[in-house]
Enzyme design. Structure first.
Site, PDB file in Angstrom:
ATOM      1  N   ASP A   1       0.881  -1.169   0.000  1.00  0.00           N
ATOM      2  CA  ASP A   1       0.000   0.000   0.000  1.00  0.00           C
ATOM      3  C   ASP A   1       0.914   1.212   0.000  1.00  0.00           C
ATOM      4  O   ASP A   1       1.524   1.539   1.018  1.00  0.00           O
ATOM      5  CB  ASP A   1      -0.897  -0.040   1.248  1.00  0.00           C
TER       6      ASP A   1
ATOM      7  N   GLU B   1      -7.287   0.612  -4.304  1.00  0.00           N
ATOM      8  CA  GLU B   1      -7.286   0.523  -2.845  1.00  0.00           C
ATOM      9  C   GLU B   1      -8.624   0.067  -2.262  1.00  0.00           C
ATOM     10  O   GLU B   1      -8.645  -0.852  -1.448  1.00  0.00           O
ATOM     11  CB  GLU B   1      -6.829   1.862  -2.249  1.00  0.00           C
TER      12      GLU B   1
END
Lengths: 608, 242
Positions: free
Chosen positions: A8, A167
């Site tokens: 991430d 995401e």
């Protein structure tokens, strides 16, 4: 099959995770922290990344880069409004921002690569194996240039990026795995710099995205700025000090504003204290949650329009959403939670840590790609419509937004003039009618054989792959020959530039490692000096004066070399201090033990 | 989470047309399997494959949406690029192409209007004619509306808020009327779905049935053309009046 990790790459913090059998794990650093601040600092010894760089920010703001994700795939004109908030200088070359640090410039993918490398090292240290393949997450509403820039960052960091995933969809994978979530869900993702809303249908292990929307320039950073502006105004009013003229103070203000905002999620009142330069004293300010909410309400409200648009595109009403999931640190704010709850009419879920859930999802996707997990599958969409420029500056749409990817569109091209040998094609992304209102993605020249006008027929295929990235191929219909298309990105690095940066990155790798070792040795030296002085304070009476002075001498010697660039020398002096304090440590231990024993009854000691 | 240890998912029993009758890789004969029986390489779908066949539904208009979704998910489990990340470039490319085709098929059949347009294209060549004049039953209504629209566009700031407001309100009312018409077109189109489906039921297509089919196709084509014509006017109205 080598291991694939999930990353991430966030605006404020980044994380790396991997699959351990059936379970995703986020890798923690030595301090137990899973988040690596997305901050890169250039010191005289080389690069530092993460927590030490964040500390560096206040000391040397002009050489510390943060929030670089906001610049990915952007031109200077795109970010002109917020330049005043950043301590570093920006330039532009070839449609790509370049960040000036010292006498060097770095493109945003290069800076992101430094963060990726730090994560890679962290995972390699934890797993004891080399990491070469990764899944990296991006905001769902990232356009082609921003996705490509992220992929470039991976390459520069020495990672093969097997998939770019969105995401919010990554987060849905984690919820699907842990909470067995089913039905129609909405993922509301408000991060440090970006906002996404995705609506998905979860059924039998298939995660089908129905629609997505968002704003790639709205996040926690923007909320912080509202507090920063208040602090700046008050410091000017009360102390006659213009914060913007003091880059280090500016960064301190920014970090304090962020901290105050974070605290106000749990507390209803908090205080900011800042030491002003030039002996001007202390700035103190009490905030209450209501004030934060009134300062940021309009920004939070800006997230609701994308939510409504996504619902509309999915053909759903808010009450048809079964579950709402919150992702991103900014969703900890009570105001955000209330607004989301009001819009969807149900209490949102936040069982999984909103900071880690995206990285966990990326690791699950890595597991799917490695072939170990076949029961879950993501079907994502392209967030923006894709088209080409036609006569009169109008966009002719080829692929509609929210089309499931991979997807392709074909278009036939011919010539208008006899003997014409090329056709210029301009590709755009966006929802507007006119070329000027959309994002220019790329241009290319289609080669055509010199023939009478209208005779050549070249079929161009525009394919958006599973990463959401455009690929262009062309075929001459008359001959059946395919031609390679050299697409020049409007806001991206060229292949040659990326290759150059990969080479450069290898060259600097050795330097980076050295800088890292020096910094680590210094940190350790600081820790041991502090511990020794504390121990001396408690235990001087337990050792001989000779011993005490030997210890003091060793500490002084360590202090003397601590600032040097030789990590071996620092380590050697650390060892000396450890040797000199060996006896002191023992007697202190005995004393502590004795104290503990004396306070207990004999029977307790024996049964222990 | 259960783990599937086989390297490939089981291929669904039903066969759909593939691009070739020989495996592109090991040249062994294949009979419509998605994956070669010998070397387990994924095979390209035929480019001529129509969307109904692709998603295993008869060429009807009231499709079994759940069954189509089921097939879509199943085929994705076979072809999706996520399952070919470790394979060679040729297999990756085939997976990408097959999935893009599959997505186009599902997107088209999921939406009833697109489904009807696609069916008409398959059966009658083109989905609709481009109308340049209003449909007969709307002729006068639309003519008047266009005059109003012209007038509205030519108004300037000197014309006073009242005049502008009045005309705007009129145009907005017209827009609502047209949007209701749009809905009516949709209802009329959907009525034809059942007619078409009943004509598809007999296993043999007699010349008589074919003639009836062509008539239904023509009717649907007209409805779609009128619908597009009206939609364009509605868009003009939205653009002009905001």
């Amino acid at each position: 099959m080598p291991r694939i990790v999930g990353i991430d790459l966030g605006t404020t913090n980044s994380l790396i995770a991997y699959m351990d059998g059936e379970t995703p794990h986020v890798v923690a650093g030595r301090n137990g922290q899973t988040m690596v601040p997305s901050v890169v600092g250039l010191t005289d010894n080389g690069l530092i990344v993460g927590e030490p760089a964040k500390e560096h920010l206040v000391r040397d703001p002009a050489r510390t880069i943060y929030s670089v994700k906001r610049f990915m795939g952007k031109s200077l004109a795109d970010v002109s409004d917020e330049l005043k908030y950043f301590p570093y200088k920006l330039q532009e070359k070839g449609g790509v921002i370049r960040i000036e640090v010292g006498d060097k410039t770095y493109s945003p993918p290069q800076v992101s690569a430094m963060i990726l490398k730090e994560l890679k090292l962290r995972a390699e240290g934890h797993l004891g194996e080399e990491i070469t393949k990764a899944v990296i997450t991006v905001p769902a509403y990232f356009n082609d240039s921003q996705r490509q820039a992220t992929k470039d960052a991976g390459l520069i960091a020495g990672l093969e990026v097997l998939r770019i995933i969105n995401e919010p969809t990554a987060a849905s994978l984690a919820y699907g795995l842990y909470q067995q979530t089913q039905g129609i869900i909405a993922v509301y993702d408000l991060g440090g710099g970006t906002f996404d809303i995705s609506i998905l249908k979860l059924k039998d292990g298939i995660f089908e995205v129905l629609a997505t929307n968002g704003n790639t320039h709205l996040g926690g950073d923007d909320l912080d700025r509202r507090l920063v502006e208040v602090i700046m105004k008050e410091i000017l009013r009360d102390f006659g000090l213009d914060v913007s003229e003091h880059p280090d103070l500016m960064q301190a203000v920014r970090l304090e504003a962020e901290r105050a905002k974070v605290r106000l999620s749990d507390e209803t009142k908090t205080k900011t204290v800042l030491e002003l330069p030039d002996g001007k004293g202390l700035f103190e300010r009490v905030w209450c949650r209501e004030e934060l909410e009134s300062l940021t309400r309009d920004l939070v409200d800006q997230t609701l329009t994308p939510c409504r648009l996504a619902l509309k595109d999915a053909g759903l009403r808010a009450d048809q959403i079964d579950e709402v999931i919150l992702v991103g640190g900014s969703t900890r704010m009570p105001l955000v939670r209330r607004q989301v709850q009001d819009l969807f009419g149900k209490v949102p879920h936040c069982e999984l840590n909103p900071d880690e859930v995206v990285a966990l999802g990326a690791a699950i996707q890595a597991g799917i790609l490695s072939g170990e997990h076949r029961d879950m599958l993501l079907l994502d969409v392209t967030p923006l419509s894709l088209g080409i420029e036609t006569m009169g500056g109008v966009v002719s749409s080829l692929i509609r937004r929210n089309t499931t990817i991979p997807t392709s569109a074909k278009e036939m091209f011919t010539t208008y003039v006899d003997g014409q040998t090329s056709v210029d094609i301009h590709i755009l992304q966006g929802e507007r009618e006119l070329v000027q209102d959309n994002r220019s993605l790329a241009r290319f020249q289609l080669k055509v054989p010199p023939l009478p006008a209208g005779v050549p027929r070249v079929e161009v295929t525009f394919l958006i792959d599973a990463d959401g990235i455009l690929n262009v191929t062309a075929t001459d219909v008359r001959t059946g020959d395919s031609q390679s298309v050299q697409v020049k990105p409007s806001y991206g690095l060229t292949d040659e530039e990326v290759e150059g940066m990969i080479r450069e990155s290898f060259q600097f790798a050795a330097q980076d490692i050295k800088a890292r070792q020096v910094i680590e040795a210094r940190t350790e030296a600081d820790a041991i000096i502090m511990a020794t002085e504390k121990a001396l304070g408690r235990g001087t009476s337990l050792i001989t004066p000779d011993e005490a002075s030997a210890i003091k001498k060793a500490v002084d010697e360590l202090r003397a070399v601590k600032g040097m660039d030789d990590h071996r020398l620092i380590r050697a002096r650390i060892d000396d201090v450890e040797k000199a304090t060996h006896h002191l440590a023992e007697v202190l231990m005995d004393a502590t033990l004795k104290e503990a024993l004396e306070s207990k009854k004999l029977s307790e000691v024996i049964t222990d | 989470m259960s783990r599937n240890l086989t390297s490939q998912p089981p291929s669904p029993a039903r066969a759909i047309p593939m691009a070739r009758s020989m495996c592109w890789h090991c040249q062994s004969e294949i009979h419509g399997e998605y994956l070669c029986g010998r070397c387990v390489k994924v095979q390209p779908l035929s480019k001529e494959l129509d969307y109904f066949t692709c998603l295993n539904t008869p060429r009807i208009l009231n499709i079994d949406e759940e069954a189509v979704e089921q097939t879509f998910y199943e085929l994705n489990r076979t072809f999706h690029p996520d399952f070919y990340a470790n394979k060679d470039e040729s297999e990756k490319a085939i997976s990408l192409g097959n999935t893009a085709l599959l997505n186009a098929a599902y997107r088209t059949l999921k939406d009833p209007i697109q489904r009807a347009e696609y069916l008409i294209r398959l059966e009658a060549g083109s989905a609709k004619e481009i109308r340049t004049a209003p449909p007969a039953d709307l002729f006068e209504e639309i003519l008047e509306l266009q005059e109003d629209l012209e007038e509205f566009r030519s108004l300037s700031s000197e014309d006073g808020a009242e005049t502008v407001g009045k005309l705007r309100a009129k145009l907005q009312a017209d827009r609502e009327t047209l949007e209701r018409r749009q809905e009516q077109f949709k209802v009329r189109l959907f009525e034809k779905f059942g007619v078409w489906d009943s004509l598809q039921r007999p296993s043999v297509e007699t010349p008589e049935i074919r003639a009836k089919k062509d008539a239904v196709l023509k009717e649907m084509q007209d409805i779609l053309s009128n619908r597009t014509y009206v939609r364009n006017i509605v868009n003009d109205l939205i653009e002009a009046t905001g």
